[in-house]
Design a protein around this motif. Structure first.
Motif, PDB file in Angstrom:
ATOM      1  N   PHE A  64       0.504  -0.975   0.134  1.00  0.00           N
ATOM      2  CA  PHE A  64      -0.225   0.014   0.151  1.00  0.00           C
ATOM      3  C   PHE A  64       0.954   1.103   0.105  1.00  0.00           C
ATOM      4  O   PHE A  64       0.163   2.648   0.327  1.00  0.00           O
ATOM      5  CB  PHE A  64      -0.735  -0.009   0.942  1.00  0.00           C
ATOM      6  CG  PHE A  64      -1.861  -1.299   1.014  1.00  0.00           C
ATOM      7  CD1 PHE A  64      -3.422  -0.483   0.286  1.00  0.00           C
ATOM      8  CD2 PHE A  64      -1.762  -2.466   1.813  1.00  0.00           C
ATOM      9  CE1 PHE A  64      -3.946  -1.809   0.753  1.00  0.00           C
ATOM     10  CE2 PHE A  64      -2.663  -3.253   1.468  1.00  0.00           C
ATOM     11  CZ  PHE A  64      -4.048  -2.720   0.669  1.00  0.00           C
ATOM     12  N   LYS A  65       2.640   1.021  -0.573  1.00  0.00           N
ATOM     13  CA  LYS A  65       2.693   2.549  -0.385  1.00  0.00           C
ATOM     14  C   LYS A  65       2.640   3.471  -1.284  1.00  0.00           C
ATOM     15  O   LYS A  65       1.812   4.584  -1.035  1.00  0.00           O
ATOM     16  CB  LYS A  65       4.245   1.678  -0.967  1.00  0.00           C
ATOM     17  CG  LYS A  65       5.119   3.240  -1.501  1.00  0.00           C
ATOM     18  CD  LYS A  65       6.867   2.283  -2.176  1.00  0.00           C
ATOM     19  CE  LYS A  65       7.888   4.189  -2.678  1.00  0.00           C
ATOM     20  NZ  LYS A  65       8.755   3.078  -3.505  1.00  0.00           N
ATOM     21  N   HIS A  66       1.444   2.992  -2.388  1.00  0.00           N
ATOM     22  CA  HIS A  66       1.805   4.512  -3.018  1.00  0.00           C
ATOM     23  C   HIS A  66      -0.142   5.392  -3.009  1.00  0.00           C
ATOM     24  O   HIS A  66      -0.079   6.276  -3.179  1.00  0.00           O
ATOM     25  CB  HIS A  66       1.313   3.986  -4.594  1.00  0.00           C
ATOM     26  CG  HIS A  66       2.280   3.179  -5.227  1.00  0.00           C
ATOM     27  ND1 HIS A  66       3.539   4.219  -5.912  1.00  0.00           N
ATOM     28  CD2 HIS A  66       2.794   2.040  -5.686  1.00  0.00           C
ATOM     29  CE1 HIS A  66       4.599   3.014  -6.233  1.00  0.00           C
ATOM     30  NE2 HIS A  66       3.570   2.201  -6.508  1.00  0.00           N
ATOM     31  N   PHE A  67      -1.012   4.232  -2.023  1.00  0.00           N
ATOM     32  CA  PHE A  67      -1.954   4.880  -1.099  1.00  0.00           C
ATOM     33  C   PHE A  67      -1.460   5.785   0.085  1.00  0.00           C
ATOM     34  O   PHE A  67      -2.654   6.035  -0.079  1.00  0.00           O
ATOM     35  CB  PHE A  67      -2.781   3.074  -1.143  1.00  0.00           C
ATOM     36  CG  PHE A  67      -3.320   2.395  -2.419  1.00  0.00           C
ATOM     37  CD1 PHE A  67      -4.856   3.059  -2.857  1.00  0.00           C
ATOM     38  CD2 PHE A  67      -2.418   1.500  -2.157  1.00  0.00           C
ATOM     39  CE1 PHE A  67      -4.859   1.548  -3.407  1.00  0.00           C
ATOM     40  CE2 PHE A  67      -3.259   0.265  -3.058  1.00  0.00           C
ATOM     41  CZ  PHE A  67      -4.385   1.453  -3.676  1.00  0.00           C
ATOM     42  N   GLU A  68      -0.645   5.333   0.741  1.00  0.00           N
ATOM     43  CA  GLU A  68      -0.070   5.987   2.130  1.00  0.00           C
ATOM     44  C   GLU A  68       0.253   7.381   1.588  1.00  0.00           C
ATOM     45  O   GLU A  68      -0.239   8.273   1.926  1.00  0.00           O
ATOM     46  CB  GLU A  68       0.969   5.537   2.522  1.00  0.00           C
ATOM     47  CG  GLU A  68      -0.194   4.021   3.429  1.00  0.00           C
ATOM     48  CD  GLU A  68       1.117   3.347   4.074  1.00  0.00           C
ATOM     49  OE1 GLU A  68       2.203   3.512   3.773  1.00  0.00           O
ATOM     50  OE2 GLU A  68       0.737   2.346   4.398  1.00  0.00           O
ATOM     51  N   LYS A  69       1.210   7.447   0.367  1.00  0.00           N
ATOM     52  CA  LYS A  69       1.781   8.547  -0.440  1.00  0.00           C
ATOM     53  C   LYS A  69       0.390   9.195  -0.783  1.00  0.00           C
ATOM     54  O   LYS A  69       0.820  10.566  -0.732  1.00  0.00           O
ATOM     55  CB  LYS A  69       2.249   7.805  -1.340  1.00  0.00           C
ATOM     56  CG  LYS A  69       3.513   9.322  -2.465  1.00  0.00           C
ATOM     57  CD  LYS A  69       4.345   8.794  -3.222  1.00  0.00           C
ATOM     58  CE  LYS A  69       4.898   9.875  -4.596  1.00  0.00           C
ATOM     59  NZ  LYS A  69       5.729   9.172  -5.839  1.00  0.00           N
ATOM     60  N   PHE A  71      -2.377   9.734   0.308  1.00  0.00           N
ATOM     61  CA  PHE A  71      -3.945  10.171   1.631  1.00  0.00           C
ATOM     62  C   PHE A  71      -2.076  11.043   2.014  1.00  0.00           C
ATOM     63  O   PHE A  71      -3.341  11.997   3.043  1.00  0.00           O
ATOM     64  CB  PHE A  71      -3.155   8.931   2.906  1.00  0.00           C
ATOM     65  CG  PHE A  71      -4.307   7.468   2.090  1.00  0.00           C
ATOM     66  CD1 PHE A  71      -5.895   7.892   1.289  1.00  0.00           C
ATOM     67  CD2 PHE A  71      -4.503   6.925   2.065  1.00  0.00           C
ATOM     68  CE1 PHE A  71      -6.117   7.158   0.209  1.00  0.00           C
ATOM     69  CE2 PHE A  71      -5.106   5.485   1.901  1.00  0.00           C
ATOM     70  CZ  PHE A  71      -6.264   6.138   0.320  1.00  0.00           C
ATOM     71  N   ASN A  72      -1.673  10.868   1.765  1.00  0.00           N
ATOM     72  CA  ASN A  72      -0.381  11.923   3.274  1.00  0.00           C
ATOM     73  C   ASN A  72       0.505  13.018   2.078  1.00  0.00           C
ATOM     74  O   ASN A  72       0.984  13.834   3.085  1.00  0.00           O
ATOM     75  CB  ASN A  72       1.296  11.476   3.521  1.00  0.00           C
ATOM     76  CG  ASN A  72       0.595  10.548   4.503  1.00  0.00           C
ATOM     77  OD1 ASN A  72       0.195  10.203   5.208  1.00  0.00           O
ATOM     78  ND2 ASN A  72       1.717   9.379   4.800  1.00  0.00           N
ATOM     79  N   SER A  73      -0.186  13.599   0.906  1.00  0.00           N
ATOM     80  CA  SER A  73      -0.044  14.570  -0.267  1.00  0.00           C
ATOM     81  C   SER A  73      -0.987  15.513  -0.242  1.00  0.00           C
ATOM     82  O   SER A  73      -2.108  15.539   0.150  1.00  0.00           O
ATOM     83  CB  SER A  73       0.794  14.119  -1.797  1.00  0.00           C
ATOM     84  OG  SER A  73      -0.941  13.487  -1.789  1.00  0.00           O
ATOM     85  N   PHE A  76      -4.193  15.480  -2.052  1.00  0.00           N
ATOM     86  CA  PHE A  76      -5.231  14.732  -1.206  1.00  0.00           C
ATOM     87  C   PHE A  76      -6.685  15.093  -0.201  1.00  0.00           C
ATOM     88  O   PHE A  76      -7.140  14.891  -1.439  1.00  0.00           O
ATOM     89  CB  PHE A  76      -4.754  13.478  -0.293  1.00  0.00           C
ATOM     90  CG  PHE A  76      -6.105  12.767   0.500  1.00  0.00           C
ATOM     91  CD1 PHE A  76      -6.410  12.055  -0.910  1.00  0.00           C
ATOM     92  CD2 PHE A  76      -6.537  13.242   1.495  1.00  0.00           C
ATOM     93  CE1 PHE A  76      -7.387  10.714  -0.466  1.00  0.00           C
ATOM     94  CE2 PHE A  76      -7.656  12.077   2.699  1.00  0.00           C
ATOM     95  CZ  PHE A  76      -7.713  11.018   1.455  1.00  0.00           C
ATOM     96  N   PHE A 282      -8.632   3.680  -5.522  1.00  0.00           N
ATOM     97  CA  PHE A 282      -9.175   4.484  -4.821  1.00  0.00           C
ATOM     98  C   PHE A 282      -9.856   5.278  -5.145  1.00  0.00           C
ATOM     99  O   PHE A 282     -11.687   5.100  -4.347  1.00  0.00           O
ATOM    100  CB  PHE A 282      -7.993   5.362  -4.682  1.00  0.00           C
ATOM    101  CG  PHE A 282      -8.967   5.921  -2.863  1.00  0.00           C
ATOM    102  CD1 PHE A 282      -9.168   5.660  -2.066  1.00  0.00           C
ATOM    103  CD2 PHE A 282      -8.983   7.481  -3.228  1.00  0.00           C
ATOM    104  CE1 PHE A 282     -10.271   6.822  -1.061  1.00  0.00           C
ATOM    105  CE2 PHE A 282      -9.614   8.750  -2.560  1.00  0.00           C
ATOM    106  CZ  PHE A 282      -9.912   8.011  -0.958  1.00  0.00           C
TER     107      PHE A 282
END
Length: 307
Positions: A64-69, A71-73, A76, A282
């Motif tokens: 889920f690295k890209h999803f977390e990236k 969500f934290n950008s 978002f 997503f």
């Protein structure tokens, strides 16, 4: 076992009897499998550091690295907010085609009704590119219709296309103007199925035109309207890409950057394929969950639902 075998035999018999119909259906099934289901395998790149040279299978798994990236950008909250604002604004205009259909249904059949329907349908056939070009010309503060009207009264025209605050209104109301006539067709068709004897009985009972609309026409439209509303809400985060992207500029980017334009920029322009796939996945999952939720709510409080 015998029951299962008999059911299978009965099913095979029905297929054999309707083999011609299944043969006609076969091309559509093949096309759906090739272009709708087979490409879903590519969803895997959302969970990998995809490299075109390595391919999907050989690219390293990152979870889920890209999803977390995403969500934290900082993008978002901006993209989600802008997408939801435009979507809810568009959904708020949903009753307009219904009102137009009711108006057309009240008109007497004749030249004026045919002319009115033709004029309301025509904008639907204007391409999005031409539509945005017309908007840029008409809303230009220097040479457009709006600019000339302001100067006529001694004022200075605002740059509406370049205004972040005006973006959603221009997008939604131009969309209403372009598609309201076409969207009303399905409601006009629903009204055409109303039994004329209902109107005759209502007239005998002393019902006014408004009473007929309220107690006959609107209830007849509700099942169709609910189904279409469920589909509209199910695509809440799926605001159309093309028109938004064509209307977008550096001045209104704070309110015009939505999920679809962001996915295009990071995916095709920046070649961040895995990251853009994660954002798009997503978006799809949220829309799917909304569709199920709204359908269940509709099923609970009314008799209308998609399934």
């Amino acid at each position: 076992m015998k029951s299962g075998a008999s059911n299978l035999g009965r099913t095979l018999g029905q297929i054999k009897r309707n083999s011609g119909l299944y043969l006609l259906l076969l091309p559509a099934v093949i096309l759906t499998m090739l272009f709708a289901y087979k490409p879903m395998y590519g969803v895997l790149i959302a969970f990998k550091d995809y490299s075109p040279a390595l391919g999907i299978n050989a690219s390293p798994w990152v979870g889920f690295k890209h999803f977390e990236k995403f969500f934290n950008s900082y993008q978002f909250s901006t993209t989600i907010k802008n997408t939801i604002i435009i979507s809810l604004y568009s959904i708020a205009t949903f009753p307009i085609p219904i009102v137009l259909a009711l108006m057309v249904n009240q008109m007497k059949a004749g030249r004026f009704r045919r002319f009115f329907q033709t004029v309301s349908y025509m904008p639907h056939f204007i391409s999005t590119v031409v539509m945005v070009g017309l908007m840029l010309i008409l809303l230009s503060p220097s040479t457009g219709l709006v600019g000339n009207l302001y100067r006529l009264f001694g004022g200075e025209a605002p740059d509406l296309i370049g205004s972040a605050g005006w973006f959603s209104s221009i997008y939604v109301w131009s969309d209403v103007w372009q598609h309201v006539g076409w969207d009303s067709i399905i409601f006009i068709a629903a009204l055409s199925t109303v039994d004329p004897s209902l109107y005759e009985a209502a007239t005998v009972d002393g019902a006014s035109r408004w009473h007929k609309v309220r107690y006959i026409d609107i209830p007849m439209l509700m099942p169709t309207a609910i189904i279409l509303l469920i589909l509209r809400v199910g695509g809440l985060l799926g605001v159309g890409f093309e028109k938004v992207y064509l209307m977008q500029n550096d001045l209104n980017i704070t309110s015009s950057e939505i999920l679809s334009t962001y996915i295009y920029k990071i995916g095709l322009l920046s070649s961040q394929y895995s990251f853009s796939s994660a954002v798009n996945l997503f978006n799809t999952v949220i829309n799917f969950m909304l569709l199920i939720l709204v359908n269940q709510i509709s099923k609970k409080f009314s008799e209308n639902s998609l399934w």
